[in-house]
Design a protein around this motif. Structure first.
Motif, PDB file in Angstrom:
ATOM      1  N   PHE A 119     -18.215   6.908  -2.882  1.00  0.00           N
ATOM      2  CA  PHE A 119     -16.957   7.433  -2.248  1.00  0.00           C
ATOM      3  C   PHE A 119     -16.077   7.768  -3.524  1.00  0.00           C
ATOM      4  CE2 PHE A 119     -12.714   6.869  -0.606  1.00  0.00           C
ATOM      5  CZ  PHE A 119     -12.417   8.052   0.256  1.00  0.00           C
ATOM      6  N   ARG A 120     -15.784   6.747  -4.297  1.00  0.00           N
ATOM      7  CA  ARG A 120     -14.815   6.933  -5.269  1.00  0.00           C
ATOM      8  C   ARG A 120     -15.083   8.180  -6.160  1.00  0.00           C
ATOM      9  NH1 ARG A 120     -15.770   1.403  -6.020  1.00  0.00           N
ATOM     10  NH2 ARG A 120     -14.015   0.064  -5.039  1.00  0.00           N
ATOM     11  N   GLN A 121     -16.405   8.223  -6.409  1.00  0.00           N
ATOM     12  CA  GLN A 121     -16.834   9.149  -7.495  1.00  0.00           C
ATOM     13  C   GLN A 121     -17.444  10.550  -6.605  1.00  0.00           C
ATOM     14  OE1 GLN A 121     -19.754   7.125 -10.063  1.00  0.00           O
ATOM     15  NE2 GLN A 121     -18.239   5.746 -10.531  1.00  0.00           N
ATOM     16  N   ASP A 176     -22.707   1.524  -3.179  1.00  0.00           N
ATOM     17  CA  ASP A 176     -21.549   0.941  -2.767  1.00  0.00           C
ATOM     18  C   ASP A 176     -20.338   1.972  -2.752  1.00  0.00           C
ATOM     19  OD1 ASP A 176     -20.478   1.326  -5.468  1.00  0.00           O
ATOM     20  OD2 ASP A 176     -21.984  -0.038  -6.059  1.00  0.00           O
ATOM     21  N   LYS A 177     -19.205   1.490  -2.728  1.00  0.00           N
ATOM     22  CA  LYS A 177     -17.864   2.359  -2.614  1.00  0.00           C
ATOM     23  C   LYS A 177     -17.965   3.386  -3.769  1.00  0.00           C
ATOM     24  CE  LYS A 177     -13.198   1.698  -1.695  1.00  0.00           C
ATOM     25  NZ  LYS A 177     -11.962   0.735  -1.240  1.00  0.00           N
ATOM     26  N   ASP A 178     -18.589   3.090  -4.949  1.00  0.00           N
ATOM     27  CA  ASP A 178     -18.169   4.264  -5.865  1.00  0.00           C
ATOM     28  C   ASP A 178     -18.955   5.420  -5.515  1.00  0.00           C
ATOM     29  OD1 ASP A 178     -16.986   2.884  -7.654  1.00  0.00           O
ATOM     30  OD2 ASP A 178     -18.997   2.301  -9.114  1.00  0.00           O
ATOM     31  N   GLY A 185      -4.019  -3.232   7.617  1.00  0.00           N
ATOM     32  CA  GLY A 185      -4.287  -2.977   6.191  1.00  0.00           C
ATOM     33  C   GLY A 185      -5.139  -1.691   6.125  1.00  0.00           C
ATOM     34  N   LYS A 186      -5.656  -1.430   4.796  1.00  0.00           N
ATOM     35  CA  LYS A 186      -6.229  -0.067   4.736  1.00  0.00           C
ATOM     36  C   LYS A 186      -7.771  -0.003   5.282  1.00  0.00           C
ATOM     37  CE  LYS A 186      -5.729  -0.085   0.000  1.00  0.00           C
ATOM     38  NZ  LYS A 186      -4.630  -0.715  -0.654  1.00  0.00           N
ATOM     39  N   ALA A 187      -8.338  -1.360   5.415  1.00  0.00           N
ATOM     40  CA  ALA A 187      -9.615  -1.324   5.949  1.00  0.00           C
ATOM     41  C   ALA A 187      -9.705  -2.090   7.266  1.00  0.00           C
ATOM     42  CB  ALA A 187     -10.606  -1.613   4.810  1.00  0.00           C
ATOM     43  N   ALA A 214     -11.969   4.458   4.609  1.00  0.00           N
ATOM     44  CA  ALA A 214     -12.092   4.363   3.277  1.00  0.00           C
ATOM     45  C   ALA A 214     -11.081   4.968   2.446  1.00  0.00           C
ATOM     46  CB  ALA A 214     -13.593   5.174   2.839  1.00  0.00           C
ATOM     47  N   THR A 215     -10.708   4.137   1.557  1.00  0.00           N
ATOM     48  CA  THR A 215      -9.579   4.647   0.412  1.00  0.00           C
ATOM     49  C   THR A 215      -9.948   4.208  -0.785  1.00  0.00           C
ATOM     50  OG1 THR A 215      -8.543   2.310   0.662  1.00  0.00           O
ATOM     51  CG2 THR A 215      -7.757   3.774   2.246  1.00  0.00           C
ATOM     52  N   ALA A 216      -9.574   4.905  -1.929  1.00  0.00           N
ATOM     53  CA  ALA A 216      -9.557   4.431  -3.102  1.00  0.00           C
ATOM     54  C   ALA A 216      -8.603   4.953  -3.956  1.00  0.00           C
ATOM     55  CB  ALA A 216     -10.958   5.349  -3.799  1.00  0.00           C
ATOM     56  N   PHE A 217      -8.294   4.458  -5.126  1.00  0.00           N
ATOM     57  CA  PHE A 217      -7.230   4.648  -6.163  1.00  0.00           C
ATOM     58  C   PHE A 217      -6.000   4.210  -5.431  1.00  0.00           C
ATOM     59  CE2 PHE A 217     -10.821   7.850  -6.715  1.00  0.00           C
ATOM     60  CZ  PHE A 217     -11.436   7.228  -7.748  1.00  0.00           C
ATOM     61  N   ASN A 218      -5.928   3.154  -4.835  1.00  0.00           N
ATOM     62  CA  ASN A 218      -4.868   2.729  -4.231  1.00  0.00           C
ATOM     63  C   ASN A 218      -4.347   3.647  -2.965  1.00  0.00           C
ATOM     64  OD1 ASN A 218      -2.687   0.756  -3.637  1.00  0.00           O
ATOM     65  ND2 ASN A 218      -1.268   1.197  -5.365  1.00  0.00           N
ATOM     66  N   GLY A 219      -5.064   4.052  -2.136  1.00  0.00           N
ATOM     67  CA  GLY A 219      -4.981   4.816  -0.984  1.00  0.00           C
ATOM     68  C   GLY A 219      -4.752   6.234  -1.253  1.00  0.00           C
ATOM     69  N   VAL A 220      -4.845   6.673  -2.591  1.00  0.00           N
ATOM     70  CA  VAL A 220      -4.480   8.242  -3.003  1.00  0.00           C
ATOM     71  C   VAL A 220      -5.699   8.619  -2.181  1.00  0.00           C
ATOM     72  CG1 VAL A 220      -4.483   9.836  -4.581  1.00  0.00           C
ATOM     73  CG2 VAL A 220      -3.186   7.669  -4.944  1.00  0.00           C
TER      74      VAL A 220
HETATM   75  N1  ASP Z   1      -9.324  -0.741  -2.499  1.00  0.00           N
HETATM   76  C1  ASP Z   1      -8.492   0.076  -3.109  1.00  0.00           C
HETATM   77  C2  ASP Z   1      -7.848   1.180  -2.318  1.00  0.00           C
HETATM   78  O1  ASP Z   1      -7.786   1.394  -1.153  1.00  0.00           O
HETATM   79  C3  ASP Z   1      -8.914   0.703  -4.399  1.00  0.00           C
HETATM   80  C4  ASP Z   1     -10.611   0.790  -4.542  1.00  0.00           C
HETATM   81  O2  ASP Z   1     -11.145   0.105  -3.893  1.00  0.00           O
HETATM   82  O3  ASP Z   1     -10.992   1.665  -5.307  1.00  0.00           O
HETATM   83  O4  ASP Z   1      -6.928   2.144  -2.890  1.00  0.00           O
END
Ligand code: ASP
Ligand code: TMP
Length: 245
Positions: free
Chosen positions: A225-227, A221-223, A18-20, A40-46
């Motif tokens: 990375f996301r942000q 947390d992962k925000d 999987g992704k992680a 680490a992935t975010a936005f559905n792997g984008v």
């Molecule tokens: N887990 C999801 C991803 O890998 C999204 C996320 O956690 O924001 O894209």
């Protein structure tokens, strides 16, 4: 359950990536080795990037949390610790549901509903998404879950009650580490050896929870990375060391 504690690793075959995390078989057909990756992935792997030690932090945090939940009577897939990045887990068939519990508005709730991030709810919100990356994990309700064959009405009610119990337990646990549990996502699986038994599976880590420092409000947390806030692994390291105290 009669599972062997340390199956021979020689027989291990990769069966899922999987992704992680990655999953490998062991010589016990009902036990798998789960390896936590550094990606680490975010936005559905984008958005995707590797971070040294991420797998180690998430494995260690998940182990601490799963052991704590087990001690409170929550049934999980955890069998045993292996090493820095691996756990032994019971083989399950993951239910195609992402179960999200929210205590405070943030993330997709704030976006969808136009509610300011940080607004506390009177009572926790439980929501379901249908786990399918190609559909973008759409928001669903119990009726969708039943019709999609993901879970029966009784199973949805059971999952919701376990999710709320986990929320109360986790909120209190994270508070002892001066962390405020904003929201989190969990998954459940049916045991391979008895599909009528549903257990908590997958990870519980800063990848799958929003955690804010109680004193400063800092996102831990992962925000990060996301942000693109920086200090991503430093925050995970800090969460782990606070939980180890
Ligand atoms: N887990 C999801 C991803 O890998 C999204 C996320 O956690 O924001 O894209
Ligand atoms: P959301 O506000 O983006 O819907 O996220 C709610 C919680 O679920 C948050 O703690 C992050 C977690 N989450 C995951 O673990 N995996 C995912 O794919 C998504 C979208 C959220």
């Amino acid at each position: 359950m009669g599972v062997k504690k340390h199956p021979t690793y020689k027989t291990m075959e990769p069966i899922y990536e999987g992704k992680a995390k990655r999953l490998f078989t062991t010589d016990d057909p009902n036990v798998l080795r789960m390896e936590y990756k550094d990606s680490a992935t975010a936005f559905n792997g984008v958005k995707k990037e590797d971070f040294e030690n991420k797998g180690r932090f998430n494995k260690a945090i998940t182990l601490i949390i799963y052991r704590m939940l087990e001690s409170k009577g929550v049934k999980t897939h955890l069998v045993d610790d292996v090493d820095d990045i691996n756990l032994l887990v019971k083989k399950v068939s993951i239910m195609p549901l992402e179960v999200i519990v929210r205590n405070v508005a943030a993330g997709s709730f704030s976006k969808r509903m136009g509610v300011t991030e940080g607004t506390a709810f009177k009572k926790p919100i439980v929501e379901f998404s249908y786990k399918d990356d190609s559909l973008g994990d759409p928001f669903i309700n119990d009726d969708y879950a039943r019709e999609m064959g993901a879970a029966s009405e009784e199973e949805c009610a059971y999952i919701k009650s376990v999710a709320l119990l986990i929320n109360e337990t986790l909120k209190e646990f994270f508070l002892t580490a001066n962390l405020r549990l904003i929201d989190f996502k969990i998954e459940f699986g049916r045991l391979a050896e008895d599909p009528s038994v549903i257990v908590l599976a997958d990870e519980i880590s800063p990848d799958t929870c929003r955690l804010w420092d109680v004193t400063t409000g800092k996102k831990m947390d992962k925000d990060r990375f996301r942000q693109g806030l920086g200090g991503f692994m430093e925050a995970y390291d800090e969460v782990l060391s606070r939980l180890q105290k």
